[in-house]
Design an enzyme around this catalytic site. Sequence first.
Site, PDB file in Angstrom:
ATOM      1  N   LYS A   1      -4.399  -4.159   5.480  1.00  0.00           N
ATOM      2  CA  LYS A   1      -3.371  -3.943   4.242  1.00  0.00           C
ATOM      3  C   LYS A   1      -2.763  -5.225   3.870  1.00  0.00           C
ATOM      4  O   LYS A   1      -2.516  -5.651   2.870  1.00  0.00           O
ATOM      5  CB  LYS A   1      -2.385  -2.933   4.842  1.00  0.00           C
ATOM      6  CG  LYS A   1      -2.611  -1.563   4.766  1.00  0.00           C
ATOM      7  CD  LYS A   1      -1.769  -0.426   5.321  1.00  0.00           C
ATOM      8  CE  LYS A   1      -2.247   0.852   5.699  1.00  0.00           C
ATOM      9  NZ  LYS A   1      -1.716   1.619   6.586  1.00  0.00           N
TER      10      LYS A   1
ATOM     11  N   GLN B   1       3.422   2.630   9.998  1.00  0.00           N
ATOM     12  CA  GLN B   1       2.155   2.975  10.255  1.00  0.00           C
ATOM     13  C   GLN B   1       2.208   4.157  11.358  1.00  0.00           C
ATOM     14  O   GLN B   1       2.886   4.015  12.373  1.00  0.00           O
ATOM     15  CB  GLN B   1       1.480   1.825  11.015  1.00  0.00           C
ATOM     16  CG  GLN B   1      -0.074   2.052  11.307  1.00  0.00           C
ATOM     17  CD  GLN B   1      -0.839   2.341  10.295  1.00  0.00           C
ATOM     18  OE1 GLN B   1      -0.792   1.671   9.157  1.00  0.00           O
ATOM     19  NE2 GLN B   1      -1.727   3.366  10.248  1.00  0.00           N
TER      20      GLN B   1
ATOM     21  N   ASP C   1       3.924   5.563   1.020  1.00  0.00           N
ATOM     22  CA  ASP C   1       2.847   6.531   1.537  1.00  0.00           C
ATOM     23  C   ASP C   1       3.238   8.035   0.845  1.00  0.00           C
ATOM     24  O   ASP C   1       2.270   8.638   1.155  1.00  0.00           O
ATOM     25  CB  ASP C   1       3.377   6.808   3.149  1.00  0.00           C
ATOM     26  CG  ASP C   1       2.162   6.275   4.022  1.00  0.00           C
ATOM     27  OD1 ASP C   1       1.137   5.953   3.422  1.00  0.00           O
ATOM     28  OD2 ASP C   1       2.396   5.891   5.278  1.00  0.00           O
TER      29      ASP C   1
END
Length: 293
Positions: free
Chosen positions: A57, A101, A124
């Site tokens: 990422k 995460q 997200d």
Amino acid sequence: MTTAPSSLIDGKAIAAQVRADVATGVASLTASHNIVPGLAVVLVGEDPASQVYVRNKGKQTIECGMRSIEHKLAADTNQADLLALVASLNQDKEVHGILVQLPLPDHIDEKLVIESIDPAKDVDGFHPINVGRLSSGEDALTPCTPAGSIILLKSVQQDLSGMNAVIVGRSNIVGKPMAQLLLRENCTVTIAHSRTRDLADVVRAADIVIAAVGRPEMIRGDWIKPGAIVIDVGINRVPGAESGKTKLVGDVAFAEAAEVAGAITPVPGGVGPMTIACLLSNALQAAKTSVGA
Ligand code: NDP
């Protein structure tokens, strides 16, 4: 269906195109508003798979011209400290997107952490505000894997209207948001799960199959309607042909399904690369929204 039988949907190439579009969007936002979109990624602990994701990422964020901010915290970080970090990122004007995460260590309440992220920075798309907006058809930051799956579907067939879509799996990160996005495309949507009766027959009725189960090659070739589009979200590590080696397979028995499907995603190289590409796209969208662009 408009495709030749068994065409392969190349997620790697399509993701590269999405990232190129993001890079163009970043350059134009920087030129017009003098800001560099910033994406903060928070990793708690040392889970090897999560470390690989975070590294990828960060690399791709920078390649798109954005700022990558990484916070790596020890596995025993307490919840209050993590919440304090998220609060400071919420306030930071140079941070436009925040990703924590998952999974988090057991001693941390994942739901509480997700709800502490500013919905405008929730790249997200897991915050209840974004979930609610998505389901009521409003603009929202959309979960990345389902968003990427829609792009892959539309690379095969632009108009999905009226198609019968079956999603196997009802998780909050894949199955449920996928259903909302397919409804938005005017599909007739069925969500199947572990209690679904006669699953093979349910799948056989589908023009579009989305497999998000987490069970290696569970969906067999004879479950697939001839010509259907198959999007395999599953990523499962299984023993490889050589002893001691492993390989990745999806939730669909690829070789069998490819004989029947109109188009199908491989694993790896299908949905996987789309997830990060859509994350970068969300970060750009969040940065644009922050300046009213
Ligand atoms: P979850 O474990 O959260 O959900 C799995 C779903 O599958 C559940 O709804 C479960 O039903 C259903 N299920 C389990 N067994 C069966 C069965 N025998 N028959 C029918 N349904 C069943 O998984 P995720 O949604 O998080 O992930 C699914 C897969 O996608 C995994 O392989 C994961 O690694 C992969 N993934 C890939 C991503 C990517 O970037 N490509 C991103 C995210 C996930 P029930 O609700 O009844 O328990």
